[in-house]
Design a protein around this motif. Structure first.
Motif, short mmCIF file in Angstrom:
data_model
loop_
_atom_site.label_atom_id
_atom_site.label_comp_id
_atom_site.label_asym_id
_atom_site.label_seq_id
_atom_site.Cartn_x
_atom_site.Cartn_y
_atom_site.Cartn_z
N LYS A 32 0.84 -1.22 0.00
CA LYS A 32 0.00 0.00 0.00
C LYS A 32 0.87 1.26 0.00
CE LYS A 32 -4.15 -1.96 0.76
NZ LYS A 32 -5.30 -1.84 -0.10
N THR A 47 -4.68 -1.09 5.06
CA THR A 47 -5.84 -0.46 4.42
C THR A 47 -6.23 0.80 5.19
OG1 THR A 47 -6.60 -2.63 3.79
CG2 THR A 47 -8.24 -0.89 3.69
N SER A 93 -3.51 3.64 4.84
CA SER A 93 -3.27 4.21 3.50
C SER A 93 -4.49 5.00 3.00
CB SER A 93 -2.91 3.10 2.52
OG SER A 93 -3.94 2.14 2.48
N TRP A 94 -5.48 5.13 3.85
CA TRP A 94 -6.67 5.90 3.45
C TRP A 94 -6.48 7.37 3.80
CZ3 TRP A 94 -10.32 9.13 5.53
CH2 TRP A 94 -11.49 9.31 4.78
N PRO A 95 -6.91 8.38 3.06
CA PRO A 95 -7.57 8.22 1.75
C PRO A 95 -6.53 8.07 0.64
CG PRO A 95 -7.44 10.54 2.33
CD PRO A 95 -6.80 9.79 3.45
N LYS A 96 -6.94 7.43 -0.43
CA LYS A 96 -6.02 7.26 -1.56
C LYS A 96 -5.76 8.63 -2.20
CE LYS A 96 -6.34 2.57 -3.20
NZ LYS A 96 -6.27 2.06 -1.92
#
Ligand SMILES: O=C(O)[C@H](O)CO
Length: 375
Positions: A30, A368, A371-374
């Motif tokens: 990620k 996950t 690594s948010w937001p993309k």
């Protein structure tokens, strides 16, 4: 985002470095940057964590095991001349079958041999990690291997094991090999118990090593007697940690060893604190997050330090004592995550490939989330 992965081994299943590798692999997918630091607190896995991290090499040595037979063991020799000797790899309880566990006959002699081996390989600083022993010999075996004179009333050296404590009439540290006086000796103990008394080595840890109640009383009396005839042992009899590894702690103190906190020593040695400054998030943990974790284990030392820098800490574990969550939060951990995705038996949860899958699973969840937001 930069993340530190510094998780202690899940004892009996998977090493610290392997866990950190899995976390790094999943987070890097990620695009998260991961710095890995192996973690240990002076207990089982300490030497391996140093060897795996590349700061120490593994040195094989043949020494006398707790039952008096020659065994193949090893220690970690760091590039700076520090040797780390884990006594559990020499006279550890799990190394001998249950029907042979009897401290009357088990010895710490091999620890002394390993110390001499390390000195002969250039070590000028020897750190001994105490705990998990099969012995209750007051470290007499180790002292004999280091040249300390320990004799009976006929001036003869006494045999190995706690059964011979009753025969000792004379302990003379002045004959200890000069090489020992020329190095720095340190110990990391897994417990803070004094040498003797209701909270001492024999009554507290003897039963798990196979001491009968009658033998415990006899050994206890002999240890007390030996302190009264040996001022240097008497000096350290109440020092916290003197009762570690069946009194080996007291013997090391009598050799002028300094006692260190295992988790702090490890963090210092691998410069973990420096890395915490550089990262945004810390991932730590160990097999079980429980009351023992709170009593100064490595994940808590890391979390404490991270909290002082206002860095968030995620702790992962195979099992979590949920009644202690508030205490974990107070100690600097922001969230405790179980690596177990569904119902598993203890056997399954400790099986190596299952543990790897479980750690991958939780690492994917963390990746996950982090690594948010993309972008
Ligand atoms: O080895 C032992 O006796 C226990 O682990 C306490 O040090």
């Amino acid at each position: 985002m930069k993340i530190l992965a510094a998780v202690d081994s899940f004892k009996g299943s998977i090493s610290s470095s392997e866990i950190n590798d899995i976390i790094a692999k999943e987070l890097e997918i990620k695009n998260l940057e991961v710095i890995q630091k192996p973690l240990a607190d002076g207990g089982e896995g300490t030497m391996d964590a140093l060897i795996d991290s590349g700061v120490a090499k593994k040195i094989d040595c043949m020494v006398i095991g707790s039952l008096g037979e020659k065994i193949q063991s090893y220690y970690a020799l760091m590039n700076n001349g520090t040797a780390v000797i884990e006594i559990a790899q020499i006279c550890g309880l799990p190394m001998i079958p249950e029907n042979k566990r009897n401290p009357l006959h088990t010895t710490t002699y091999g620890v002394g041999e390993a110390i001499m081996h390390a000195i002969n390989h250039g070590a000028d600083n020897v750190v001994i990690t105490l705990g998990g022993s099969a012995t209750n010999d007051l470290g007499i075996g180790m002292l004999q291997a280091l040249g300390v004179t320990i004799t009976d009333e006929s001036d003869q050296p006494v045999p190995l094991g706690a059964a011979a404590l009753k025969d000792i009439t004379h302990i003379d540290f002045s004959t200890c090999f000069t090489a020992i006086k020329n190095i720095t000796l340190s110990v990391i103990t897994d417990v803070q118990n004094p040498l003797f008394g209701q909270n001492g080595a024999t009554f507290i840890f003897g039963p798990q090593k196979g001491i009968t109640p009658e033998d415990a009383v006899e050994i206890e009396e002999q240890i007390q007697r030996l302190c009264t005839i040996t001022p240097i042992l008497e000096k350290y009899q109440d020092t916290p940690g003197a009762g570690a590894a069946g009194g080996l702690g007291a013997a090391c103190l009598a050799l002028d060893a300094q006692i260190f906190d295992g988790a702090d020593w490890f963090m210092e040695t691998l410069q973990v604190k420096e890395v915490i400054h550089q990262v945004d998030v810390v991932i730590t943990g160990e097999g079980k997050l429980d009351s023992q974790t709170l009593s100064g284990k490595a994940p808590i030392s890391i979390a404490n330090y991270a909290r002082s820098l206002n860095k968030p800490v995620i702790a992962i574990a195979g099992s979590i004592d949920s009644s202690l969550l508030t205490r974990f939060y107070e100690s600097g951990i922001n969230v405790c995550l179980s690596v177990i995705p569904g119902v598993q038996t203890l056997e399954q949860a400790m099986e190596r490939s299952q543990v790897q899958n479980n750690i991958s699973y939780i690492s994917q969840q963390i990746a996950t989330f982090l690594s948010w937001p993309k972008k």
